[in-house]
Design an enzyme around this catalytic site. Sequence first.
Site, short mmCIF file in Angstrom:
data_model
loop_
_atom_site.label_atom_id
_atom_site.label_comp_id
_atom_site.label_asym_id
_atom_site.label_seq_id
_atom_site.Cartn_x
_atom_site.Cartn_y
_atom_site.Cartn_z
N ASP A 49 -2.65 -17.50 4.34
CA ASP A 49 -3.90 -17.15 5.03
C ASP A 49 -4.09 -15.87 4.69
O ASP A 49 -5.21 -15.09 5.07
CB ASP A 49 -3.51 -17.11 6.53
CG ASP A 49 -2.25 -16.51 6.84
OD1 ASP A 49 -1.25 -16.49 5.94
OD2 ASP A 49 -2.07 -16.05 7.87
N GLY B 114 14.20 -21.86 -1.16
CA GLY B 114 13.13 -21.01 -0.32
C GLY B 114 13.22 -21.70 1.24
O GLY B 114 13.35 -22.88 1.42
N ASP C 2 13.54 -18.24 -14.27
CA ASP C 2 12.76 -17.19 -13.75
C ASP C 2 11.20 -17.52 -14.37
O ASP C 2 10.81 -17.41 -15.52
CB ASP C 2 13.14 -15.81 -14.36
CG ASP C 2 12.41 -14.56 -13.89
OD1 ASP C 2 11.35 -14.98 -13.25
OD2 ASP C 2 12.85 -13.43 -13.88
N ILE C 3 10.30 -17.61 -13.46
CA ILE C 3 9.06 -17.87 -13.68
C ILE C 3 8.13 -17.08 -14.55
O ILE C 3 7.17 -17.27 -14.99
CB ILE C 3 8.05 -18.82 -12.68
CG1 ILE C 3 8.21 -17.77 -11.25
CG2 ILE C 3 8.67 -19.92 -11.88
CD1 ILE C 3 6.93 -18.21 -10.32
N TYR D 148 6.94 -14.35 -4.71
CA TYR D 148 7.38 -13.04 -4.12
C TYR D 148 6.70 -13.17 -2.76
O TYR D 148 5.53 -13.04 -2.59
CB TYR D 148 7.09 -12.02 -5.05
CG TYR D 148 7.33 -10.44 -4.71
CD1 TYR D 148 8.08 -9.73 -5.60
CD2 TYR D 148 6.94 -9.83 -3.55
CE1 TYR D 148 8.60 -8.66 -4.91
CE2 TYR D 148 7.63 -8.82 -3.01
CZ TYR D 148 8.28 -7.87 -3.76
OH TYR D 148 8.82 -6.68 -3.47
N THR D 149 7.37 -12.85 -1.54
CA THR D 149 6.94 -13.15 -0.32
C THR D 149 7.11 -12.06 0.47
O THR D 149 6.72 -11.96 1.62
CB THR D 149 7.57 -14.20 0.47
OG1 THR D 149 9.03 -14.24 0.44
CG2 THR D 149 7.23 -15.63 -0.36
N LYS E 39 -1.50 -13.56 -4.44
CA LYS E 39 -1.77 -15.07 -4.27
C LYS E 39 -3.02 -15.60 -4.71
O LYS E 39 -3.20 -16.66 -5.30
CB LYS E 39 -1.35 -15.32 -2.86
CG LYS E 39 0.06 -15.22 -2.30
CD LYS E 39 1.14 -16.06 -3.09
CE LYS E 39 1.16 -17.50 -2.60
NZ LYS E 39 2.25 -18.07 -3.14
N TYR F 103 0.22 -8.50 -1.68
CA TYR F 103 0.87 -9.80 -1.76
C TYR F 103 -0.32 -10.84 -1.63
O TYR F 103 -0.37 -11.70 -2.35
CB TYR F 103 1.47 -9.98 -0.50
CG TYR F 103 1.65 -11.43 0.01
CD1 TYR F 103 2.76 -12.39 -1.12
CD2 TYR F 103 1.38 -12.09 0.99
CE1 TYR F 103 3.28 -13.68 -0.57
CE2 TYR F 103 1.61 -13.38 1.12
CZ TYR F 103 2.46 -14.17 0.62
OH TYR F 103 2.68 -15.38 0.84
N1 LIG Z 1 6.71 -17.10 4.54
C1 LIG Z 1 5.37 -17.29 5.14
O1 LIG Z 1 5.19 -16.98 6.23
C2 LIG Z 1 4.21 -17.74 4.15
C3 LIG Z 1 3.15 -17.93 4.73
C4 LIG Z 1 1.92 -18.64 4.04
C5 LIG Z 1 2.30 -18.91 2.88
N2 LIG Z 1 3.66 -18.91 2.34
C6 LIG Z 1 3.62 -19.53 0.99
O2 LIG Z 1 4.61 -20.57 1.07
C7 LIG Z 1 5.42 -20.59 -0.26
C8 LIG Z 1 6.87 -20.72 0.11
O3 LIG Z 1 7.03 -19.52 1.02
P1 LIG Z 1 8.73 -19.21 1.63
O4 LIG Z 1 8.41 -18.29 2.67
O5 LIG Z 1 9.41 -20.51 1.84
O6 LIG Z 1 9.30 -18.28 0.33
P2 LIG Z 1 10.79 -17.63 0.47
O7 LIG Z 1 11.60 -18.15 1.50
O8 LIG Z 1 10.72 -16.28 0.06
O9 LIG Z 1 11.16 -18.16 -1.00
C9 LIG Z 1 10.48 -17.99 -2.23
C10 LIG Z 1 11.19 -18.65 -3.26
O10 LIG Z 1 10.74 -18.33 -4.62
C11 LIG Z 1 11.76 -18.17 -5.46
N3 LIG Z 1 11.31 -17.19 -6.43
C12 LIG Z 1 10.98 -15.67 -6.29
N4 LIG Z 1 10.82 -15.15 -7.55
C13 LIG Z 1 11.07 -16.02 -8.30
C14 LIG Z 1 11.09 -16.23 -9.88
N5 LIG Z 1 10.64 -15.09 -10.57
N6 LIG Z 1 11.25 -17.24 -10.69
C15 LIG Z 1 11.78 -18.40 -9.96
N7 LIG Z 1 11.71 -18.64 -8.51
C16 LIG Z 1 11.59 -17.52 -7.64
C17 LIG Z 1 12.94 -17.82 -4.57
O11 LIG Z 1 14.22 -18.01 -5.29
P3 LIG Z 1 15.29 -16.91 -5.07
O12 LIG Z 1 15.62 -17.15 -3.74
O13 LIG Z 1 16.38 -17.34 -5.98
O14 LIG Z 1 14.96 -15.48 -5.36
C18 LIG Z 1 12.99 -18.62 -3.44
O15 LIG Z 1 13.46 -20.01 -3.94
C19 LIG Z 1 4.81 -19.39 -0.91
O16 LIG Z 1 4.04 -19.88 -2.08
C20 LIG Z 1 4.26 -18.45 0.11
O17 LIG Z 1 3.28 -17.50 -0.44
C21 LIG Z 1 4.37 -18.40 3.00
#
Ligand SMILES: NC(=O)c1ccc[n+]([C@@H]2O[C@H](COP(=O)([O-])OP(=O)(O)OC[C@H]3O[C@@H](n4cnc5c(N)ncnc54)[C@H](OP(=O)(O)O)[C@@H]3O)[C@@H](O)[C@H]2O)c1
Length: 295
Positions: free
Chosen positions: A102, A10, A36-37, A61-62, A129, A125
């Site tokens: 956040d 990700g 798959d978690i 799931y983001t 979380k 979402y």
């Molecule tokens: N993006 C933001 O702005 C933001 C802000 C604050 C906090 N966060 C947190 O930071 C963390 C990383 O976010 P990110 O933006 O890097 O996320 P991302 O790019 O959407 O990546 C999510 C990852 O989760 C995997 N995933 C989704 N469903 C899954 C499942 N059922 N089983 C196993 N793996 C699964 C995806 O795998 P696939 O690609 O193979 O589906 C991907 O590798 C998350 O916890 C998110 O809540 C994100």
Amino acid sequence: MKVALTGADGLLGGELGAVLKDGGYDLAPILERDVDIVDAAAVRAGLRDIAPELLIHCASYTRVDSAESDIDRVYAVNAFGTFHLARTAAELDCRFVYISTDYVFDGALDRPYRPEDEPAPLNVYGRSKLAGEMLVRTYAPSWTIIRSSSLYGHNGNGFPEKLCRRAIGGGELRVVEDQISSPTYAPELARGIVELLEAAEGGVYHLTNTGAVSWYEFARVLAEELGLPNELTPVSSSEFDAPARRPAYSALDNTAARELGVELRPWRSALREYLEREAEELRTLAGLPSGGEGS
Ligand SMILES: NC(=O)c1ccc[n+]([C@@H]2O[C@H](COP(=O)([O-])OP(=O)(O)OC[C@H]3O[C@@H](n4cnc5c(N)ncnc54)[C@H](OP(=O)(O)O)[C@@H]3O)[C@@H](O)[C@H]2O)c1
């Protein structure tokens, strides 16, 4: 040390994997196509196989807007997926680091949110979380929760890429001005997370680039740096009418991390580093010729 990392392909997970490897950790990436978690048995088998001492749970799931109409899947991944991981971590006596957001806050405060402030998420979402956080606190034997916000980087589809795709054709870009947060550069956050988990025993921490900015102001700076010709128009969230409600103000107070010696740069300086690597790519996404401003 053996470290299992979910979401390793990700936006943040890709950077975390690189930092962990550079830091000499024995990295075991967990990818959705292998585990798959949502599947408790697969999680158990996968983690037992790896037998990690530390699990960093970055998978999620983001898609904040899609989440509003995909509620079963969102909870299956963000709540139950986290539960399966936390329970297995307990069986293996493995330390658990959970990445959160956040968006667990409602944005009604007039100061940055502290880790101990009461969460009150506004959207599906954020609620899922928060459910994940509670399950980690309840079932993981030793846990650290790290909340961050508004990520962008080189592995995914963050705000800069989305803005540039919308910029194709040079038309007006409407951007919300009443949502303020701390945009955070994923490679820097990844370094900070590893420093923090080395320095902290456990607990809840906030970690973002410092300073807070509206999406409109962030877009204005990006557009200027990239030389986008589009006119930018500030709009309210109600005019923008996205499916998910978002907090008006969700800057996070990073004091607890700073007291352990972990601090990220001001957002403007991190954005500059990001653009040094990504400006050409973004200009291409926006349909502009290469070699302009910011390249
Ligand atoms: N993006 C933001 O702005 C933001 C802000 C604050 C906090 N966060 C947190 O930071 C963390 C990383 O976010 P990110 O933006 O890097 O996320 P991302 O790019 O959407 O990546 C999510 C990852 O989760 C995997 N995933 C989704 N469903 C899954 C499942 N059922 N089983 C196993 N793996 C699964 C995806 O795998 P696939 O690609 O193979 O589906 C991907 O590798 C998350 O916890 C998110 O809540 C994100």
